[in-house]
Design a protein around this motif. Structure first.
Motif, mmCIF file in Angstrom:
data_model
loop_
_atom_site.group_PDB
_atom_site.id
_atom_site.type_symbol
_atom_site.label_atom_id
_atom_site.label_comp_id
_atom_site.label_asym_id
_atom_site.label_seq_id
_atom_site.Cartn_x
_atom_site.Cartn_y
_atom_site.Cartn_z
ATOM 1 N N GLY A 187 0.823 -1.206 0.000
ATOM 2 C CA GLY A 187 0.000 0.000 0.000
ATOM 3 C C GLY A 187 0.854 1.252 0.000
ATOM 4 N N LEU A 221 -0.522 5.217 -1.012
ATOM 5 C CA LEU A 221 -1.902 5.394 -0.536
ATOM 6 C C LEU A 221 -1.868 6.106 0.812
ATOM 7 C CD1 LEU A 221 -3.392 1.841 -1.184
ATOM 8 C CD2 LEU A 221 -3.606 3.863 -2.608
ATOM 9 N N ARG A 225 -5.306 3.263 3.157
ATOM 10 C CA ARG A 225 -4.505 2.049 3.214
ATOM 11 C C ARG A 225 -5.067 1.108 4.265
ATOM 12 N NH1 ARG A 225 0.578 4.481 3.951
ATOM 13 N NH2 ARG A 225 0.595 3.839 6.121
ATOM 14 N N ASN A 283 -4.480 -1.461 -4.931
ATOM 15 C CA ASN A 283 -4.577 -0.132 -5.537
ATOM 16 C C ASN A 283 -5.851 0.012 -6.362
ATOM 17 O OD1 ASN A 283 -3.573 -2.058 -7.328
ATOM 18 N ND2 ASN A 283 -2.716 -0.505 -8.657
#
Lengths: 409, 451
Positions: free
Chosen positions: A106, A111, A116, A156
């Motif tokens: 992550g 993120l 995340r 993602n």
């Protein structure tokens, strides 16, 4: 037309130490994968499937030709940010636990901490590893490692998902789940490149396939077109009397055609899943003590997975429906009525919960055989989990997805 | 930055959880206190401290160097071999960012370990006098000759090339040149002889040196020297008189503003000795004359080797000197990390380790290696000059920047020296290695198997 993946005369020659050409791993490959289709790349071992994927992702340099992913280069971070990749084996850091593993990936996607954290929990839930999330992944079985591998590929929320042998090492239930997931991700507008030699998997989920041999495409096209035996017809009925069969026989004889009569076989996969589910329910109802043993723990976890996986993926589809319809229509225009048979296939196979929101009819048939009352009860439990999931963090994620979707249009 | 940091953090976790670092840490934690108790030196507390610092710091530095090489190579080659890299570089992270993350992780780990072990070594050293309950004389000696940082003034190197050439011409005119020697060699030989002569005191004669910028922070300064003799004296000792003071007063015998220090001594040959001299003899100008007088009773010429005569004075404290020593070790580790990462971008683990160890050893003895290559190269010539020599010179001089060389004799390790080390070892050489590593890694095929 916009392609998600496109290769132009892609060639990879592996040479020996002296630079002499040894192997044509991929030979003049021209591949076009449309946006929002599930594309299967098939072929025996060593036919160049994985080499093709490695070139797409920039892990290998093509000897000749070039390839594009989402209109860009596979080693460009901007493109990478929109791609999910599950390699042929789950290559994980053995010393990290599941949560740390996902957190690591992550972070590579930059993120924000909040997103995340939320996605990690949702994914752990989805792949059914929440109970063992604090164990180092080195201690995981192959199938569990595969699940975490899949979770990292989805962290993602990719537009293009590249799955290299996604179901190796998974038990039939895990395989079923991944196939369902693929179908549902496709419904959400994702493009999926599936690379496998397990033909049953490909047949179940793919819209189009290409068969590679010796680095060359031997054949490609829509699964339905390729497999349908246009010179034969099949009629399936409920149990009918011998007299009626005789009547039909006469009719067919009149057309001068050959025929045979059998009772249709159930697929082993569906049979297996039903058996495990039954065992699972019995274990739950006997006593709490049994659930502490390893086996029941594992099974219970899987039951949860199936339901949550279902909710996670299917619920946004329902709520996002106006937008969803537009995307599906657009794609369908180009590829006949593919989603329809898929749904049917899916409902036949998964039985109860997984398909309940897509198609109501075929599901009842299967669950009834097990035990109607219990199924309802489980449905209720699932709905609870769904509500919990949808109410809080889900909604936020959905907004994001929507934003991502808008960008595509 | 987020992704670089993620890789760095993961690298540290890898080093700690895969137990590579743990072995080294346990080894050091066990060895350092043992060293503290077992080192005796010459039985004085100063001797104990010197031996402990020397062994303790060398051992820490050596083990951390090995650890750094092992981890930096392992962390990259293992990711490639076990193919975790497939799922990393297909994420939005550039390859140089991946390597930077690895580098950052290893360096942070090094810093952490270095700080921990430095604190342990420092604490043991400081606690040692109390532990042995030494008497005040030894304590004072330890204070002035160990727990300090003394600047050193050495005898200026004189250049005798001109004189040597004149003498060569004279010899040539007389046709007295030795055979089998080129003119350049003859001149070099004469020059050497003259250098030695300038540091020698004839029987019943003396040598005078003059030093500038003597600005001590403490009450006393030290003269550190070693005698070499042409002919061994019966008791292996040299009877001498040392005169130290304002140059004008020393030369003329006239009393100046500051007193002149005069004292007779008896010292053994071939070992270093220190004479303590009160700081009050130093005039305000900071100029200081030192005279050695060779008593006729010695019956031999007394010579001082090249590094055999220094004036030492306190210029800083031990703690700061120690901190700067640790920085020297850190720059060494940074260089080794970059070297390890560079080699692991194109070599497999065992090959990379081997190469790095060879380079590490070469760098540790770079002075010796360069000298011996230079000696050999007289016959090898151009080939050597443009290949091997170049490679050896690119390596950092670990022996030149060895901190124990400063801490044991309580020598000042100046910031400018540390700066010079950082400039060459980190800013130039490590940076070059890193750029090379980035280039190789960016253009290599990650999925290609390297054997």
């Amino acid at each position: 037309m916009d392609y998600a993946v496109e290769t132009f005369s892609l060639t990879k020659i592996f040479s020996d130490w002296w630079g002499r050409a040894k192997v044509y791993a991929v030979d003049d490959l021209n591949l076009q994968i449309r946006t929002n289709e599930v594309f299967g790349l098939l072929g025996p071992n060593g036919s160049g499937k994985t080499t093709t994927i490695k070139m797409l992702l920039g892990l290998l340099h093509p000897t000749k030709g070039k390839c594009l992913m989402l209109g860009g280069d596979g080693s460009d971070p901007k493109i990478n940010a929109r791609i999910g990749f599950l390699p042929e084996e789950s290559y994980l850091y053995r010393y990290l636990n599941a949560r740390e593993t996902l957190d690591f990936y992550g972070r590579l996607f930059k993120l924000p901490a909040k997103v995340r954290k939320m996605r990690i929990e949702a994914l752990l839930d989805m792949v059914g590893l929440k109970a063992v999330a604090n164990r180092s992944v080195g201690t995981y079985s192959k199938g569990m490692a595969r699940r975490i591998g899949l979770a990292q590929a989805l962290i993602n929320d990719p537009e293009l998902l590249i799955l290299d042998e996604p179901t190796t090492g998974l038990d039939p239930i895990g395989t079923r789940q991944i196939k369902d997931l693929i179908i549902k991700l496709a419904q959400r507008g994702k493009t999926i490149l599936l690379c496998s030699h397990l033909l049953a998997d490909v047949e179940d989920v793919c819209d189009r396939i290409a068969i590679l041999y010796g680095g060359k495409i031997q054949t490609q096209g829509q699964v339905r077109d390729l497999l349908q035996q246009t010179n034969k017809r099949q009629i399936t009925t409920d149990v009918i009397s011998d007299a009626t069969v005789e009547k039909i026989k006469k009719l067919i004889h009149a057309e001068n055609a050959e025929f045979e009569i059998t009772s249709p076989m159930d697929r082993l996969e569906s049979f297996f899943i039903r058996t495990v589910e039954t065992a699972q329910r019995q274990a739950q109802s006997t006593s709490g003590a049994v659930s502490t043993t390893k086996i029941s723990d594992f099974l219970e976890k899987d039951a949860k997975v199936e339901s949550i996986l279902d909710k996670l993926v299917s619920s946004p589809v329902v709520e996002e429906s106006p937008e969803k319809v537009i995307t599906t229509e657009k794609v369908e225009a180009g590829k006949s009525d593919i989603p329809e048979p898929n749904k049917q296939l899916l409902s036949e196979l998964t039985g109860s919960k997984a398909t309940s929101r897509i198609d109501k009819t075929p599901k009842e048939e299967l669950t009834e055989k097990v035990e109607a009352g219990e199924a309802n009860q489980e449905e209720k439990i699932n709905r609870d989990i769904l509500n919990r999931l949808v109410s809080s963090p889900e909604s936020q994620e959905k907004k994001e997805r929507q934003a991502g979707g808008d960008g595509d249009e | 930055m987020n992704s670089i940091w993620a890789v760095a953090k993961n690298t540290i976790k890898q080093a700690l959880r895969m137990k590579i670092a743990v072995v080294f840490i346990i080894l050091l934690l066990a060895l350092l206190p043992v060293l503290g108790v077992s080192t005796t030196g010459d039985e004085t507390i100063k001797g104990r401290l010197q031996t402990f610092i020397s062994y303790g710091l060398s051992l820490t530095s050596f083990l951390l160097c090995l650890l750094t090489i092992a981890i930096s190579i392992y962390t990259v080659t293992n990711d490639i071999k076990e193919k975790q890299i497939f799922t990393i570089i297909t994420k939005p992270i550039r390859r140089f960012e991946f390597l930077t993350g690895k580098l950052l992780g290893v360096i942070l780990l090094d810093m952490l370990l270095l700080v921990i072990f430095s604190i342990i070594i420092y604490s043991i050293a400081v606690y040692m006098p109390k532990f042995y309950q030494v008497n005040s004389v030894e304590l004072a000696q330890a204070k002035t000759e160990f727990f300090t940082a003394r600047a050193a003034l050495v005898i200026p190197q004189q250049d005798f090339t001109e004189q040597a050439r004149e003498r060569f011409n004279k010899l040539k005119a007389e046709d007295a040149l030795p055979e089998n020697m080129s003119p350049a060699e003859v001149i070099r030989e004469i020059n050497n002889q003259m250098q030695v002569l300038s540091r020698a005191a004839d029987i019943g004669d003396g040598i005078e040196w003059e030093f500038e910028n003597v600005k001590p922070l403490a009450d006393s300064i030290f003269i550190r020297f070693k005698y070499e003799v042409l002919q061994e004296t019966p008791d292996s000792r040299i009877y001498s008189r040392w005169v130290v003071g304002d140059p004008h007063s020393v030369r003329t015998g006239e009393p100046g503003k500051t007193p002149v220090f005069v004292q007779d001594y008896r010292h053994t040959t071939e070992t270093f000795h220190e004479i303590e001299i009160p700081s009050e003899v130093i005039p305000e100008s900071g100029k200081l004359a030192v005279v050695f007088y060779n008593y006729p009773s010695n019956d031999t010429v007394v010579m001082f080797p090249k590094d055999g005569m220094e004036v030492l004075f306190k210029a800083d404290n031990f703690t700061m000197n120690f901190i700067r020593s640790v920085i020297l070790i850190l720059s060494r580790l940074v260089f080794l990390t970059c070297l390890g990462i560079l080699t692991s971008t194109f070599l497999s683990f065992p090959v990379a380790i081997l190469l790095c160890l060879v380079l590490f050893v070469t760098a540790s003895f770079s002075g010796f290696v360069l000298e011996s290559f230079d000696f050999l190269s007289r016959n090898v010539g151009i080939l050597y000059t443009y290949t091997l020599k170049w490679i050896v010179q690119i390596l950092p001089e670990f022996d030149k920047y060895n901190p124990t060389k400063f801490l044991v004799p309580a020598r000042l390790l100046s910031w400018s020296f540390v700066g010079q080390c950082i400039l060459f070892m980190v800013c130039i050489k490590s940076f070059l290695l890193l750029v090379l590593a980035f280039l190789i890694f960016t253009y290599r095929e990650i999925a290609k198997i390297v054997v």
